[in-house]
Each structure stands twice: as structure tokens, then as C-alpha cells.
Design an enzyme around this catalytic site. Structure first.
Site, PDB file in Angstrom:
ATOM      1  N   GLY A  11      30.852  13.900  -2.928  1.00 28.74           N
ATOM      2  CA  GLY A  11      29.643  14.553  -3.424  1.00 28.74           C
ATOM      3  C   GLY A  11      28.642  14.733  -2.304  1.00 28.74           C
ATOM      4  O   GLY A  11      29.003  14.796  -1.131  1.00 28.74           O
ATOM      5  N   CYS A  12      27.390  14.807  -2.668  1.00 30.94           N
ATOM      6  CA  CYS A  12      26.310  15.008  -1.695  1.00 30.94           C
ATOM      7  C   CYS A  12      26.367  13.949  -0.603  1.00 30.94           C
ATOM      8  O   CYS A  12      26.322  12.756  -0.872  1.00 30.94           O
ATOM      9  CB  CYS A  12      24.969  14.953  -2.409  1.00 30.94           C
ATOM     10  SG  CYS A  12      23.551  15.018  -1.298  1.00 30.94           S
ATOM     11  N   PHE A  13      26.461  14.379   0.637  1.00 30.58           N
ATOM     12  CA  PHE A  13      26.665  13.415   1.719  1.00 30.58           C
ATOM     13  C   PHE A  13      25.460  12.544   2.025  1.00 30.58           C
ATOM     14  O   PHE A  13      25.596  11.493   2.621  1.00 30.58           O
ATOM     15  CB  PHE A  13      27.206  14.068   2.984  1.00 30.58           C
ATOM     16  CG  PHE A  13      26.519  15.326   3.482  1.00 30.58           C
ATOM     17  CD1 PHE A  13      25.167  15.563   3.356  1.00 30.58           C
ATOM     18  CD2 PHE A  13      27.293  16.288   4.119  1.00 30.58           C
ATOM     19  CE1 PHE A  13      24.580  16.719   3.853  1.00 30.58           C
ATOM     20  CE2 PHE A  13      26.723  17.450   4.622  1.00 30.58           C
ATOM     21  CZ  PHE A  13      25.353  17.664   4.491  1.00 30.58           C
ATOM     22  N   CYS A 156      21.815  11.237  -4.884  1.00 33.47           N
ATOM     23  CA  CYS A 156      22.831  12.299  -4.994  1.00 33.47           C
ATOM     24  C   CYS A 156      23.872  12.030  -6.056  1.00 33.47           C
ATOM     25  O   CYS A 156      25.066  12.168  -5.813  1.00 33.47           O
ATOM     26  CB  CYS A 156      23.533  12.502  -3.649  1.00 33.47           C
ATOM     27  SG  CYS A 156      22.648  13.575  -2.568  1.00 33.47           S
TER      28      CYS A 156
END
Length: 159
Positions: A11-13, A156
Site C-alpha cells: 500500500g502507501c509507502f 496510510c
């Protein structure tokens, strides 16, 4: 033994990097893009979902302190590996759950860990994590590096 490297997409880093950095043995992290077909993609390109890349984290670690298998366990703890192409509010193939292995040994460990986590019964749905040979890792723009440290906590979609 020296340093070793692992690459994960979860997912969102931003949040993934912040999560991994809490663990002993992790010596360096960089966020970026991998697994796609566009050379030197920018964030603006990757976020459209057209480059094939995943937002990912490259981790340098000391294998005398933490094993590759230990990193894979952390990977399964930091996101929902049963959600295909979605983590939290982030939707698209660029947010897929993926382990990018560098050796056949890492591939075997990743597949074994998927089976172990499946057998634990922790998740209500099947694990959909891709296990893919690592290709070129393109570092994200500097403003993405250590984003949570620079800008405060950002999860995130990590539970």
C-alpha cells in the site's frame, strides 16, 4: 555477514516505511516504485496506475539481527494482505500487496510464510499477496522519503 536487502509493496509507502523503521536490525529504508513497465517513473505517473509499478519499500537490514522471514512477518502485520489492489483509502494496482524476492531462497521463504499465515487463520479472506521476482527499484522523489518523520504520523491504511 553484512547487509541484505528486501523489497515489499504493502500500500502507501509512507506508512509502510514508518512501520518497518521501528524494528531492530533494519539499517536503512528507501521508498520507491517497482514491478512495472515504465523506466524511471515519477509519482505523478505511478499514481495513475498506468505504469504497472507498485509503491514499495526497499529495506536494508542486518541478517544477524533480523531474518528475511522476520521481515516477511512484519510485512504481514503492517497491512491487509487479503485486499487486492487496495489498502485503506488507496485503491489501484500500485497499492497491491507484493513481495519482490531477490533469490529463490527468499521466494521459498515468502511462499512458506504465506502458508503459515494462512494456516494461522488470522485473516477472514484468502491472502492475495503477489510473490514476484524483484526487478528495477526506482527511488521515489526525495519528498516521499521519511515522509512520516518529516510531516508527522501518517498511517496510510495500516491498522
Amino acid at each position: 555477514m553484512g547487509k541484505a536487502t528486501a523489497i515489499f509493496g504493502a500500500g502507501c509507502f509512507w506508512g509502510v516505511e514508518a512501520f518497518f523503521e521501528r524494528f531492530e536490525g533494519i539499517t536503512h529504508t528507501r521508498v520507491g516504485y517497482t514491478g512495472g513497465h515504465t523506466a524511471h517513473p515519477s509519482y505523478e505517473q505511478v499514481k495513475t496506475g498506468t505504469t504497472g509499478h507498485a509503491e514499495a519499500i526497499r529495506i536494508e537490514y542486518d541478517p544477524e539481527v533480523i531474518t528475511y522471514g522476520g521481515l516477511v512477518n512484519i510485512f504481514f502485520e503492517c497491512h491487509d494482505p487479503t485486499s487486492r489492489n487496495k489498502q485503506g483509502i488507496d485503491v489501484g494496482h500500485q497499492y497491491r500487496s507484493a513481495i519482490f524476492y531477490g533469490t529463490e531462497g527468499e521466494k521459498a521463504i515468502a511462499e512458506e510464510k504465506i502458508q503459515q499465515w494462512t494456516n494461522k487463520g488470522v485473516f477472514k479472506r484468502p491472502i492475495v499477496t503477489e510473490v514476484t521476482e524483484a526487478g528495477t527499484f526506482y527511488e521515489a522523489e526525495e519528498y516521499h522519503q521519511k515522509y512520516s518523520q518529516k510531516n508527522g504520523s501518517f498511517a496510510c491504511g495500516i491498522s
